[in-house]
Each structure stands twice: as structure tokens, then as C-alpha cells.
Design a protein around this motif. Structure first.
Motif, PDB file in Angstrom:
ATOM      1  N   CYS A 164       0.849  -1.190   0.000  1.00 47.44           N
ATOM      2  CA  CYS A 164       0.000   0.000   0.000  1.00 47.44           C
ATOM      3  C   CYS A 164       0.883   1.239   0.000  1.00 47.44           C
ATOM      4  O   CYS A 164       2.064   1.177   0.372  1.00 47.44           O
ATOM      5  CB  CYS A 164      -0.924   0.011   1.221  1.00 47.44           C
ATOM      6  SG  CYS A 164      -2.356   1.109   1.026  1.00 47.44           S
ATOM      7  N   SER A 165       0.315   2.359  -0.445  1.00 47.13           N
ATOM      8  CA  SER A 165       1.056   3.628  -0.544  1.00 47.13           C
ATOM      9  C   SER A 165       2.288   3.477  -1.417  1.00 47.13           C
ATOM     10  O   SER A 165       3.318   4.113  -1.173  1.00 47.13           O
ATOM     11  CB  SER A 165       1.448   4.133   0.856  1.00 47.13           C
ATOM     12  OG  SER A 165       0.302   4.343   1.644  1.00 47.13           O
ATOM     13  N   GLN A 166       2.193   2.609  -2.416  1.00 45.92           N
ATOM     14  CA  GLN A 166       3.257   2.431  -3.395  1.00 45.92           C
ATOM     15  C   GLN A 166       2.700   2.733  -4.784  1.00 45.92           C
ATOM     16  O   GLN A 166       1.505   2.548  -5.042  1.00 45.92           O
ATOM     17  CB  GLN A 166       3.787   0.997  -3.379  1.00 45.92           C
ATOM     18  CG  GLN A 166       4.548   0.625  -2.115  1.00 45.92           C
ATOM     19  CD  GLN A 166       5.070  -0.802  -2.220  1.00 45.92           C
ATOM     20  OE1 GLN A 166       4.298  -1.751  -2.205  1.00 45.92           O
ATOM     21  NE2 GLN A 166       6.378  -0.937  -2.326  1.00 45.92           N
ATOM     22  N   THR A 167       3.571   3.181  -5.661  1.00 47.58           N
ATOM     23  CA  THR A 167       3.161   3.467  -7.034  1.00 47.58           C
ATOM     24  C   THR A 167       4.201   2.911  -8.000  1.00 47.58           C
ATOM     25  O   THR A 167       5.314   2.552  -7.599  1.00 47.58           O
ATOM     26  CB  THR A 167       3.017   4.980  -7.279  1.00 47.58           C
ATOM     27  OG1 THR A 167       4.285   5.614  -6.995  1.00 47.58           O
ATOM     28  CG2 THR A 167       1.941   5.581  -6.385  1.00 47.58           C
ATOM     29  N   GLY A 168       3.807   2.846  -9.244  1.00 43.70           N
ATOM     30  CA  GLY A 168       4.751   2.540 -10.317  1.00 43.70           C
ATOM     31  C   GLY A 168       5.531   1.259 -10.122  1.00 43.70           C
ATOM     32  O   GLY A 168       4.991   0.203  -9.791  1.00 43.70           O
ATOM     33  N   HIS A 169       6.844   1.388 -10.311  1.00 46.40           N
ATOM     34  CA  HIS A 169       7.732   0.237 -10.325  1.00 46.40           C
ATOM     35  C   HIS A 169       7.735  -0.491  -8.992  1.00 46.40           C
ATOM     36  O   HIS A 169       7.717  -1.729  -8.951  1.00 46.40           O
ATOM     37  CB  HIS A 169       9.147   0.698 -10.688  1.00 46.40           C
ATOM     38  CG  HIS A 169      10.127  -0.426 -10.853  1.00 46.40           C
ATOM     39  ND1 HIS A 169      10.961  -0.849  -9.839  1.00 46.40           N
ATOM     40  CD2 HIS A 169      10.403  -1.218 -11.921  1.00 46.40           C
ATOM     41  CE1 HIS A 169      11.708  -1.847 -10.265  1.00 46.40           C
ATOM     42  NE2 HIS A 169      11.393  -2.084 -11.519  1.00 46.40           N
ATOM     43  N   ASP A 170       7.770   0.239  -7.886  1.00 49.13           N
ATOM     44  CA  ASP A 170       7.800  -0.398  -6.570  1.00 49.13           C
ATOM     45  C   ASP A 170       6.544  -1.234  -6.343  1.00 49.13           C
ATOM     46  O   ASP A 170       6.606  -2.352  -5.821  1.00 49.13           O
ATOM     47  CB  ASP A 170       7.935   0.649  -5.461  1.00 49.13           C
ATOM     48  CG  ASP A 170       9.369   1.096  -5.255  1.00 49.13           C
ATOM     49  OD1 ASP A 170      10.255   0.550  -5.930  1.00 49.13           O
ATOM     50  OD2 ASP A 170       9.597   1.983  -4.415  1.00 49.13           O
ATOM     51  N   HIS A 171       5.388  -0.680  -6.702  1.00 48.59           N
ATOM     52  CA  HIS A 171       4.138  -1.414  -6.540  1.00 48.59           C
ATOM     53  C   HIS A 171       4.150  -2.686  -7.387  1.00 48.59           C
ATOM     54  O   HIS A 171       3.739  -3.767  -6.930  1.00 48.59           O
ATOM     55  CB  HIS A 171       2.968  -0.518  -6.943  1.00 48.59           C
ATOM     56  CG  HIS A 171       1.628  -1.131  -6.743  1.00 48.59           C
ATOM     57  ND1 HIS A 171       1.131  -1.483  -5.503  1.00 48.59           N
ATOM     58  CD2 HIS A 171       0.655  -1.474  -7.633  1.00 48.59           C
ATOM     59  CE1 HIS A 171      -0.074  -2.011  -5.638  1.00 48.59           C
ATOM     60  NE2 HIS A 171      -0.382  -2.001  -6.925  1.00 48.59           N
ATOM     61  N   ALA A 172       4.648  -2.559  -8.613  1.00 50.15           N
ATOM     62  CA  ALA A 172       4.712  -3.717  -9.506  1.00 50.15           C
ATOM     63  C   ALA A 172       5.657  -4.782  -8.968  1.00 50.15           C
ATOM     64  O   ALA A 172       5.389  -5.992  -9.070  1.00 50.15           O
ATOM     65  CB  ALA A 172       5.148  -3.276 -10.902  1.00 50.15           C
ATOM     66  N   GLN A 173       6.789  -4.353  -8.384  1.00 46.82           N
ATOM     67  CA  GLN A 173       7.745  -5.305  -7.820  1.00 46.82           C
ATOM     68  C   GLN A 173       7.114  -6.117  -6.701  1.00 46.82           C
ATOM     69  O   GLN A 173       7.301  -7.330  -6.605  1.00 46.82           O
ATOM     70  CB  GLN A 173       8.964  -4.552  -7.266  1.00 46.82           C
ATOM     71  CG  GLN A 173       9.842  -3.917  -8.311  1.00 46.82           C
ATOM     72  CD  GLN A 173      10.902  -4.860  -8.836  1.00 46.82           C
ATOM     73  OE1 GLN A 173      10.607  -5.739  -9.639  1.00 46.82           O
ATOM     74  NE2 GLN A 173      12.131  -4.685  -8.393  1.00 46.82           N
ATOM     75  N   THR A 174       6.374  -5.418  -5.799  1.00 46.35           N
ATOM     76  CA  THR A 174       5.719  -6.107  -4.696  1.00 46.35           C
ATOM     77  C   THR A 174       4.736  -7.133  -5.220  1.00 46.35           C
ATOM     78  O   THR A 174       4.727  -8.299  -4.794  1.00 46.35           O
ATOM     79  CB  THR A 174       4.991  -5.097  -3.789  1.00 46.35           C
ATOM     80  OG1 THR A 174       5.951  -4.217  -3.205  1.00 46.35           O
ATOM     81  CG2 THR A 174       4.223  -5.792  -2.687  1.00 46.35           C
ATOM     82  N   ARG A 175       3.905  -6.730  -6.143  1.00 47.52           N
ATOM     83  CA  ARG A 175       2.877  -7.604  -6.707  1.00 47.52           C
ATOM     84  C   ARG A 175       3.504  -8.827  -7.382  1.00 47.52           C
ATOM     85  O   ARG A 175       3.063  -9.968  -7.185  1.00 47.52           O
ATOM     86  CB  ARG A 175       2.052  -6.784  -7.706  1.00 47.52           C
ATOM     87  CG  ARG A 175       0.845  -7.486  -8.268  1.00 47.52           C
ATOM     88  CD  ARG A 175       0.020  -6.524  -9.119  1.00 47.52           C
ATOM     89  NE  ARG A 175       0.745  -6.033 -10.286  1.00 47.52           N
ATOM     90  CZ  ARG A 175       0.983  -4.744 -10.531  1.00 47.52           C
ATOM     91  NH1 ARG A 175       0.584  -3.791  -9.698  1.00 47.52           N
ATOM     92  NH2 ARG A 175       1.638  -4.386 -11.628  1.00 47.52           N
ATOM     93  N   LYS A 176       4.548  -8.589  -8.148  1.00 43.78           N
ATOM     94  CA  LYS A 176       5.188  -9.673  -8.898  1.00 43.78           C
ATOM     95  C   LYS A 176       5.872 -10.675  -7.975  1.00 43.78           C
ATOM     96  O   LYS A 176       5.758 -11.899  -8.160  1.00 43.78           O
ATOM     97  CB  LYS A 176       6.214  -9.078  -9.880  1.00 43.78           C
ATOM     98  CG  LYS A 176       6.851 -10.082 -10.815  1.00 43.78           C
ATOM     99  CD  LYS A 176       7.764  -9.372 -11.808  1.00 43.78           C
ATOM    100  CE  LYS A 176       8.353 -10.347 -12.807  1.00 43.78           C
ATOM    101  NZ  LYS A 176       9.259  -9.671 -13.778  1.00 43.78           N
ATOM    102  N   LEU A 177       6.574 -10.159  -6.969  1.00 41.38           N
ATOM    103  CA  LEU A 177       7.312 -11.025  -6.054  1.00 41.38           C
ATOM    104  C   LEU A 177       6.356 -11.888  -5.235  1.00 41.38           C
ATOM    105  O   LEU A 177       6.558 -13.105  -5.081  1.00 41.38           O
ATOM    106  CB  LEU A 177       8.208 -10.171  -5.150  1.00 41.38           C
ATOM    107  CG  LEU A 177       9.260 -10.832  -4.255  1.00 41.38           C
ATOM    108  CD1 LEU A 177       8.660 -11.476  -3.035  1.00 41.38           C
ATOM    109  CD2 LEU A 177      10.106 -11.823  -5.037  1.00 41.38           C
ATOM    110  N   LEU A 178       5.287 -11.283  -4.700  1.00 44.23           N
ATOM    111  CA  LEU A 178       4.349 -12.047  -3.872  1.00 44.23           C
ATOM    112  C   LEU A 178       3.625 -13.106  -4.693  1.00 44.23           C
ATOM    113  O   LEU A 178       3.413 -14.235  -4.221  1.00 44.23           O
ATOM    114  CB  LEU A 178       3.353 -11.102  -3.211  1.00 44.23           C
ATOM    115  CG  LEU A 178       3.944 -10.120  -2.186  1.00 44.23           C
ATOM    116  CD1 LEU A 178       2.863  -9.190  -1.658  1.00 44.23           C
ATOM    117  CD2 LEU A 178       4.633 -10.855  -1.040  1.00 44.23           C
TER     118      LEU A 178
END
Length: 493
Positions: A164-178
Motif C-alpha cells: 500500500c502507498s506504493q506506485t509505479g515500479h515499486d508497486h509492480a515489484q511487490t505484486r510480482k514477487l508475492l
């Protein structure tokens, strides 16, 4: 034997144990040197006079240059040498590919998943999609340990502060890794736990996850139920019922994926543990398995050991993009690309990044590099793979787990207790560490200093990997040490 000269071209040797000033050290018939000052274990000693600006040669490779004149018998370290690295490097593909003769694979006792993949553990995982539910997930694990029966090896969660409170690349990294962790074969069943108002919505997660088995993967959004623990119990019971149908059976080691990592190195890392892992990698590749090498910043300065082993120009180009991409990542954050190794590395005898990197890449053995994969992407090619990831221990071990590694081989000269979600085997570079930290270390490669060959040590390591794949717990597993860390664009690691 007090010292070892790794390559015949080397003008320094490495102390296999502490050496006192006044002692005479001999290297074959080539050198007989009086030690001019105390040399700590793992540190370098000059075998001959070295002039100012002359290269320091170790592993047959320039690992830096002398900043002052150095006499034969002097200690060689940060006080009298410095890196040669600066700026960008032009790479050209000049393939030097060594074929690895095939070997018949042994078998381990593993689990066969419904999609055909092999697993070495039969666990239930709770994956939080947002840090807000970390404590809920931990409490669910504590309250439902009674479900760990029969063939189920454990119930675990992996907390993190993101989602949460993430955007762009960081948000995508979290989603992809999990999502990659949810797919891991060691997880027989998974409960994906969300809050309900986070950036990482269930819809986004489902899109990232793609096709999945609804009997294996369950979802719970805490804000949508009255009692998340009651609903969670119901879903975990379903997960347990699903997981109990799997039982160990013989599976060839050709189906294993093994990650390779080093941390807290010392001067023996590139002489004992890392070459042992490299020889193991070649042995597993010969048996049809897959290995994964990451820590891109710790390839800087030693790319020559790797680049020309790429199986094709396409793989070489991907390797160049990976190396340069990570260099640009450092530059974007105004960091020095070729910074000195960590304080612990320097204390252990590692002087420059070239010194560290040349030892680090020994874990890659001699096999051809078959593929280069991105962060969060799965291993899809047999043989040796390179993975985009940082040097940070937990971040890179998490990335290798997400890539599908069944086991992480972690070499260390300093010791560390952490464990990744995949079983993490700690391999000591020196026997003192193995003796002092028996609760951390699974395998002692320091025996090479006492006369064991690298080939003998690698065979022992292969036996341990097979035992671990068949259910033997690592030291980290026995203590319940399991963590993840997600690579963030805003942090240089």
C-alpha cells in the motif's frame, strides 16, 4: 601449508591461518618468503616486490593496483592497494563455452505436484498482500499449528511492510514477487491474506497470478468478514486437506532448482566454500538440474569470468543488459558503482570489489550460462542461470526463492542466522566459524584448508542437498528462521 597461491600468475598468496612476522612461507619451488608483518587468516601476502601502480594479481586476475611500493612478505590490503574499476565497460562476445558431460541423476524423496512440478517441502503458506495484516497472519499461524499433521511439513507466513502507498515500479515489484511466492512448489497450499483497502487489490493480484488451482490457493479479505480468524481457520482447513494428499516419492535430482548466494565473505570464500558450490553446480548441471547465480553488483569487476560462457549471443546480450542495468541503477541514486566491500568483508581479507567479485563468481562453476532472468521471473531453463538481483543477503535469497529455487546454498565466512522461505543451507568458508556457530552452519567447507579436495567437498555437498531435498531440516528451519525482503527501487543494495 600456511598460504595458498590460487593461480600461478598471482603475485599474492592467501593466508590459510594467521601468520606471525618472521615466519618463512613457501609456495612450491617458486617462492620462499619471510613474512615482514603479522598476516591475519584470509588476508593477502605479497610473494614478490610489487611496485607502485603495479597490478595485484589474485585468481590470475587483476584485483586492483598497489598504491605504494610493496615488499615481498608484506601484508596487502586496503592500506596499500586500491580498485582498478571506474566508469562503463564495453563488452564483446567471445564465447568460451565448456561442455559438461552428462551424468545419471540420483533421486531424492520429494513431492510431485498436480501440475507436474517437483517440491522438496509440503507446506502451507500465508502470503499477506499488505503489511497491515502481518500480525493477523502471524496469529493465524500460531492458532492453527494443529493442522500440521501427516505429510504436511509446516504452516508459515512471510511478513513485509509493503502493498500500500506504493506506485509505479515499486508497486509492480511487490505484486510480482508475492505472486511468484504463491506459485512456489514447496507451498502445497496457500492462503492469500488481504485487508481490503490497500493499493494491491485482490483483482490486481489475481491478474498478476494468472491461472491457478482454486483448490490450492485461497483468498481472504479481512474487512469483508466479521471474524477473520474464524474464516481463516475454515480456509486453512481446506488448505490442509488439499496438502495431505501429497506424499514423498522418488524424483530425480534433474528436477531440482538450487540458488547460490554468498554473504559476509572472508579471504577463504573464493578458495573453499565458493569453489565447492561451483563444483556442485557443475555436478547438478551434469545431472540435468538447474542452478541460479545472482548478486549482480558482486559480479562487477569479474564479468570476464562469466560473460563469454553465455550459450548464445542472445543470452550474452541479456547478461550485458543486466550488468549495465544494475550499474545505471547505482548511478541514478548517486552511488559509487565500484564501492569497497562491506566492513565485515574487509575484516575477513577482501580488499576491493574485484577481489570480492572474483571470489563470488566461483559459485558459478564452469558450466555454460543458459539463461538470464529478471527479478520475480521463474527459472525455465535447465543448467546455470543468472538472475537480476542485488547483493543484499535476504533480498537476493528471496528473489531466488521467487524464481523457484528449492534450496538456497549460502556461503559465509562471517556467519548469519537468517533463512529464506526456501530451505537455506549455510556453508562456512572456515572451520572456526563452523565450530563456533553450530546452530547456524550446516556444512563446513573449511576442511579444504586441511587437505580435502574441492571435488570431495562438492560430493559431500551434493549428498547433503539430496538429504535436505528428502526432508532433512536445515539449521534455519529447525529454529523457524524464515523471512522475505522485497527489492525496492528507492533503496540501493
Amino acid at each position: 601449508m600456511k598460504v595458498i597461491q590460487i593461480a600461478l600468475e598471482d603475485n599474492v598468496a592467501v593466508a590459510l591461518s594467521s601468520i606471525t612476522a618472521g615466519e618463512i612461507v613457501e609456495v612450491g619451488d617458486q617462492y620462499s618468503v619471510e613474512v615482514l608483518e603479522d598476516i591475519p587468516q584470509g588476508h593477502k601476502i605479497a610473494l614478490k616486490d610489487i611496485t607502485k601502480e603495479e597490478n595485484i594479481i589474485k585468481y590470475g586476475f587483476a584485483i586492483g593496483h598497489a598504491t605504494v611500493g610493496i615488499k615481498a612478505g608484506n601484508w596487502v590490503h586496503t592500506h596499500n592497494m586500491a580498485t582498478n574499476l571506474a566508469g562503463e565497460i564495453e563488452y564483446s562476445y567471445q564465447p568460451k563455452i565448456k561442455s559438461i558431460p552428462p551424468q545419471k541423476p540420483e533421486c531424492f524423496a520429494g513431492f510431485r505436484r498436480k501440475d507436474g512440478r517437483a517440491a522438496i517441502r509440503n507446506e502451507i503458506w500465508i502470503i499477506p498482500t499488505v503489511g497491515c495484516v502481518n500480525d493477523v497472519a502471524k496469529r493465524m499461524v500460531a492458532l492453527n499449528q494443529d493442522l500440521v499433521t501427516e505429510s504436511i511439513d509446516g504452516l508459515y507466513t512471510f511478513d513485509h511492510p509493503f502493498g500500500c502507498s506504493q506506485t509505479g515500479h515499486d508497486h509492480a515489484q511487490t505484486r510480482k514477487l508475492l505472486a511468484a511466492l504463491v506459485r512456489h512448489p514447496n507451498a502445497a497450499a496457500v492462503l492469500v491474506l488481504g485487508l481490503g483497502c490497500e493499493n494491491l487489490t485482490q483483482e490486481q493480484f489475481l491478474e498478476e497470478l494468472g491461472e491457478y488451482d482454486s483448490d490450492r490457493v485461497k483468498f481472504l479479505t479481512c474487512q469483508k468478514v466479521e471474524d477473520e480468524f474464524e474464516e481463516g481457520r475454515k480456509l486453512l482447513e481446506e488448505c490442509a486437506d488439499y496438502a495431505r494428499q501429497f506424499h514423498r516419492e522418488p524424483i530425480p535430482v534433474s528436477e531440482l532448482v538450487i540458488g547460490m548466494k554468498c554473504g559476509g565473505s572472508d579471504g577463504l570464500s573464493g578458495i573453499t566454500a565458493n569453489p565447492t558450490v561451483g563444483q556442485f553446480s557443475d555436478m547438478l548441471v551434469a545431472r540435468g538440474g538447474a542452478t541460479v547465480l545472482t548478486e549482480v553488483p558482486e559480479m562487477f569487476g569479474a564479468e570476464g569470468f562469466l560473460m563469454n560462457r553465455c550459450i548464445s549471443k542472445d543470452v550474452f546480450d541479456k547478461a550485458v543488459d543486466m550488468i549495465n542495468g544494475f550499474k545505471n541503477y547505482f548511478i541514478r541514486h548517486n552511488e559509487v558503482v565500484y564501492d569497497n566491500p562491506s566492513p565485515g568483508n574487509r575484516e575477513g581479507g577482501i580488499t576491493t570489489l574485484e577481489d570480492k567479485s572474483c571470489g563470488c563468481v566461483q559459485k558459478g562453476g564452469t558450466a555454460p550460462i543458459m539463461d538470464v532472468i529478471g527479478y520475480g521471473d521463474p527459472v525455465v531453463t535447465k543448467g546455470l542461470n543468472m538472475l537480476y538481483g542485488p547483493g543484499n543477503d535476504l533480498v537476493s535469497a528471496t528473489a531466488m526463492t521467487a524464481a523457484g529455487a528449492h534450496i538456497i546454498l549460502f556461503t559465509t565466512g562471517r556467519g548469519t542466522p537468517f533463512g529464506a522461505p526456501a530451505p537455506t543451507l549455510k556453508i562456512s568458508t572456515n572451520s572456526q566459524l563452523a565450530e563456533n556457530k553450530k546452530g547456524w552452519i550446516d556444512f563446513d567447507a573449511g576442511s579444504i584448508v586441511s587437505g580435502e579436495t574441492i571435488d570431495e567437498a562438492a560430493k559431500r555437498l551434493l549428498e547433503l542437498v539430496i538429504e535436505t531435498a528428502s526432508g532433512k531440516q536445515t539449521q534455519t528451519e529447525r529454529r523457524g528462521y524464515r523471512s522475505i525482503s522485497i527489492f525496492k527501487e528507492g533503496v540501493v543494495l
